[in-house]
Scaffold this active site. Sequence first.
Site, PDB file in Angstrom:
ATOM      1  N   LYS A 185      23.530 111.764 -23.188  1.00 21.86           N
ATOM      2  CA  LYS A 185      25.201 111.040 -23.956  1.00 21.86           C
ATOM      3  C   LYS A 185      25.305 112.015 -24.928  1.00 21.86           C
ATOM      4  O   LYS A 185      26.273 112.543 -25.320  1.00 21.86           O
ATOM      5  CB  LYS A 185      25.460 109.737 -23.987  1.00 21.86           C
ATOM      6  CG  LYS A 185      25.110 108.783 -22.377  1.00 21.86           C
ATOM      7  CD  LYS A 185      25.183 107.661 -23.313  1.00 21.86           C
ATOM      8  CE  LYS A 185      25.323 107.045 -21.335  1.00 21.86           C
ATOM      9  NZ  LYS A 185      25.157 105.232 -20.830  1.00 21.86           N
ATOM     10  N   GLN A 241      23.738 101.113 -25.288  1.00 23.32           N
ATOM     11  CA  GLN A 241      22.910 101.143 -24.330  1.00 23.32           C
ATOM     12  C   GLN A 241      21.776  99.767 -23.162  1.00 23.32           C
ATOM     13  O   GLN A 241      21.576  99.394 -24.334  1.00 23.32           O
ATOM     14  CB  GLN A 241      21.309 102.025 -23.920  1.00 23.32           C
ATOM     15  CG  GLN A 241      21.143 103.004 -22.609  1.00 23.32           C
ATOM     16  CD  GLN A 241      22.276 103.536 -21.942  1.00 23.32           C
ATOM     17  OE1 GLN A 241      22.885 104.101 -22.781  1.00 23.32           O
ATOM     18  NE2 GLN A 241      22.203 102.697 -21.114  1.00 23.32           N
ATOM     19  N   ASP A 254      33.084 102.273 -23.178  1.00 19.43           N
ATOM     20  CA  ASP A 254      32.664 101.628 -22.329  1.00 19.43           C
ATOM     21  C   ASP A 254      33.668 100.729 -21.570  1.00 19.43           C
ATOM     22  O   ASP A 254      33.389 100.296 -19.617  1.00 19.43           O
ATOM     23  CB  ASP A 254      30.277 100.483 -21.941  1.00 19.43           C
ATOM     24  CG  ASP A 254      29.883 101.838 -21.955  1.00 19.43           C
ATOM     25  OD1 ASP A 254      30.323 102.544 -21.444  1.00 19.43           O
ATOM     26  OD2 ASP A 254      29.425 101.644 -22.410  1.00 19.43           O
TER      27      ASP A 254
END
Length: 283
Positions: A52, A96, A119
């Site tokens: 990322k 994460q 997300d």
Amino acid sequence: MAKIISGKEVSAKVRAEVKAECEQLKAKGIHPGLAVIIVGDDPASRVYVNNKKKACAEVGFVSEEYALPAETTQEELLALVEQLNNKPEINGILCQLPLPKHLDEKAVINAISPMKDVDAFHPSNVGRIMIGDYHFLPCTPAGVMEMVHSEGIEVSGKNCVVIGRSNIVGKPMAMLLLHENGTVTICHSRTQNLKEICSNADILVAAVGRPKFVKADMVKEGAVVLDVGINRDENGKLCGDVDFDEVAPKASYITPVPGGVGPMTIAMLMKNTLKAAKIQNFH
Ligand code: NDP
């Protein structure tokens, strides 16, 4: 033999578009920024976070990594999220997953400002997807749709079957296909007649988490087969949820693993972060 939809190619195109738009924003003094929180030292999570960060650098975003020790408390983690919610240089925040067992994932997701939730896991963003009025789409299902669009595949009126009903893949995937007027069936571990249902699919999405689960006898001749799975086979080799060698000769389009949906997920994260920067600066 199916046409292979290359996630490498489609994702490169998405990243190039994001990069070009990022340059335009920078010319206006806006520098999109993504904060990535990682707690503990899970090796798979570390790989994802590094990828990322690399993608951010490639498209020209600022990226900040917050690597916290495994013993971080819930209060410390929530305090960091709050700090990032209030930081104007940061447009997108992602934590994460999975988090170490003692931390409450749901509480952390709920604490991220919905406008920075790139997300799209926050309940308010999930609800927005349900009613079709959203800012962000969850990256993996959005990536699958981007691959479908890249080939001009028509969803409307098609029988779409999604195997898997997780909150991050299966359910939103089904919703996105429904928004495009697919007739959608969601299968899961309690589904009966799975083979029969799948063999009726014009578009089949596998998000099961089982290596080579989808065999040729589950696939209709000419179906579009989209493989979300990331697994290791018996030899430790990366493979999808679809038995590619068996299924490819029967399908009209298929996504490979690796090089399929995987690279799309990060590209869509970049797209969401760009959108977050635009919303936060222009609305
Ligand atoms: P989950 O484990 O959360 O969900 C798996 C789903 O598959 C569940 O709904 C489960 O049913 C269903 N399932 C399991 N076994 C069967 C079976 N025998 N028959 C029918 N359905 C079954 O996984 P995720 O959704 O998080 O991920 C799915 C896969 O996608 C994994 O391989 C993961 O690594 C990969 N992935 C890839 C990403 C990418 O970037 N390409 C991103 C995210 C995930 P039930 O609900 O009844 O238990």
